[in-house]
Design a protein around this motif. Structure first.
Motif, short mmCIF file in Angstrom:
data_model
loop_
_atom_site.label_atom_id
_atom_site.label_comp_id
_atom_site.label_asym_id
_atom_site.label_seq_id
_atom_site.Cartn_x
_atom_site.Cartn_y
_atom_site.Cartn_z
N GLU A 189 0.83 -1.20 0.00
CA GLU A 189 0.00 0.00 0.00
C GLU A 189 0.87 1.25 0.00
OE1 GLU A 189 -4.02 -1.54 2.29
OE2 GLU A 189 -2.39 -0.69 3.47
N LEU A 190 1.92 1.25 0.80
CA LEU A 190 2.83 2.39 0.83
C LEU A 190 3.50 2.58 -0.53
CD1 LEU A 190 4.38 4.63 2.25
CD2 LEU A 190 5.97 2.89 3.11
N GLN A 191 3.92 1.49 -1.14
CA GLN A 191 4.55 1.57 -2.45
C GLN A 191 3.59 2.18 -3.47
OE1 GLN A 191 6.09 -2.18 -3.78
NE2 GLN A 191 6.72 -1.41 -5.77
N SER A 192 2.33 1.78 -3.42
CA SER A 192 1.33 2.31 -4.34
C SER A 192 1.11 3.80 -4.11
CB SER A 192 0.01 1.55 -4.16
OG SER A 192 -1.00 2.07 -5.00
N LYS A 193 1.04 4.23 -2.85
CA LYS A 193 0.86 5.65 -2.54
C LYS A 193 2.04 6.48 -3.04
CE LYS A 193 -2.00 5.02 1.60
NZ LYS A 193 -2.05 5.17 3.09
N ARG A 194 3.23 5.97 -2.84
CA ARG A 194 4.41 6.72 -3.26
C ARG A 194 4.49 6.79 -4.78
NH1 ARG A 194 9.07 5.76 -2.72
NH2 ARG A 194 9.92 7.73 -1.97
N ARG A 195 4.01 5.75 -5.46
CA ARG A 195 4.00 5.77 -6.92
C ARG A 195 3.06 6.86 -7.45
NH1 ARG A 195 2.32 0.85 -7.81
NH2 ARG A 195 4.40 -0.06 -7.66
N PRO A 214 18.20 5.48 -0.53
CA PRO A 214 16.93 5.77 -1.22
C PRO A 214 15.73 5.11 -0.53
CG PRO A 214 18.62 5.22 -2.81
CD PRO A 214 19.21 4.96 -1.45
N ALA A 215 14.60 5.82 -0.53
CA ALA A 215 13.39 5.30 0.10
C ALA A 215 12.98 3.97 -0.52
CB ALA A 215 12.26 6.31 -0.02
N GLY A 216 13.26 3.80 -1.82
CA GLY A 216 12.92 2.55 -2.48
C GLY A 216 13.65 1.36 -1.87
N MET A 217 14.86 1.57 -1.41
CA MET A 217 15.60 0.49 -0.76
C MET A 217 14.98 0.13 0.58
SD MET A 217 17.90 -0.57 -2.76
CE MET A 217 18.82 -1.57 -1.59
N TRP A 218 14.48 1.13 1.29
CA TRP A 218 13.81 0.85 2.55
C TRP A 218 12.48 0.13 2.31
CZ3 TRP A 218 16.09 0.56 6.95
CH2 TRP A 218 17.23 1.31 7.19
N LEU A 219 11.80 0.48 1.23
CA LEU A 219 10.59 -0.26 0.86
C LEU A 219 10.93 -1.72 0.57
CD1 LEU A 219 8.37 2.00 -1.44
CD2 LEU A 219 7.64 0.70 0.56
#
Length: 241
Positions: A189-195, A214-219
């Motif tokens: 859900e967080l990944q979708s919101k950030r997208r 990068p935030a993507g690495m933390w995701l």
């Protein structure tokens, strides 16, 4: 009198920390299906996600205390969002661990619960969960959050004290399956919101500012913890099947 008290304490110890028999095979699969039914449908997830939020914010709070930060309080909201406020050094390992504890807490709690269930410690799991909820209640600073934690804790107390072994086992398996399976969805859900350009101050973004990673690495880290916990916990839960 001393003998009676000692016997009572021994009986209580055996009841809580002794091992209970594994449930029937159909119970293990039925509880997994029930947990999925509380996670997959969007309308039901809007309500059941409150339990994941409790674990999420509780993870922030407990790690903040363990790393020496001062916890000002936790708020749980009816839209299943939450907020944990702590004071201390604005950077460093304590702040990083505190920020990383939210999305990882539900699946890791599920993994720990699966380990207890695989060892037959069903009652110990329920009592430990109740103790964690009581500790969390002390940290809550709003009425909705307090009500949510009290209701959740009340259910655990009732099942722990009044239900028979089979009901306790079924309840424990539902809870652990829910943490393991429900712990996977929030990261997506967080990944979708950030997208879509939202959630600019998410845990991943805060961690990115703290670590320059990068935030993507933390995701990816959140995904890895939740999926690995699900695989490992699922293997334990299904080990006797």
């Amino acid at each position: 009198m001393y003998v009676i008290a000692s016997t009572g304490a021994a009986d209580l110890w055996d009841r809580v920390f002794g091992s209970q028999p594994d449930p029937d095979q159909w119970v293990v699969f039925a509880t997994a299906a029930l947990a999925l039914a509380a996670i997959v449908p969007r309308n039901i997830w809007r309500l059941s996600r409150n339990a994941i939020t409790i674990a999420h914010e509780g993870g922030h709070g407990i790690v903040a205390l363990l790393t020496g930060r001062r916890l000002d309080g936790i708020r749980l909201h009816s839209d299943t969002s939450g907020l944990t406020v702590s004071r201390g050094k604005p950077s460093g390992i304590g702040m990083i661990l505190t920020a990383a504890a939210g999305y990882t807490a539900p699946p890791l709690l599920g993994l720990g619960g699966a380990a207890l269930l695989s060892a037959g410690h069903i009652t110990a799991l329920l009592w430990l969960a109740t103790a964690l909820l009581v500790a969390l209640l002390v940290m809550i600073r709003n009425a909705y959050g307090a009500l949510t934690v009290i209701v959740t804790g009340g259910v655990f107390v009732l099942v722990s004290w009044l239900a028979g072994p089979q009901v306790q086992a079924a309840f424990g398996y539902v809870v652990v399956w829910f943490l393991l399976l429900g712990g996977v969805r929030p990261a997506f859900e967080l990944q979708s919101k950030r997208r879509r350009g939202g959630a600019g101050d998410s845990d991943a973004d805060q961690l990115s500012r703290l670590t320059h990673v990068p935030a993507g690495m933390w995701l990816f880290f959140f995904h890895a913890v939740s999926l690995c916990s699900l695989i490992g916990g699922g293997r334990w839960l299904l080990g006797g099947v």
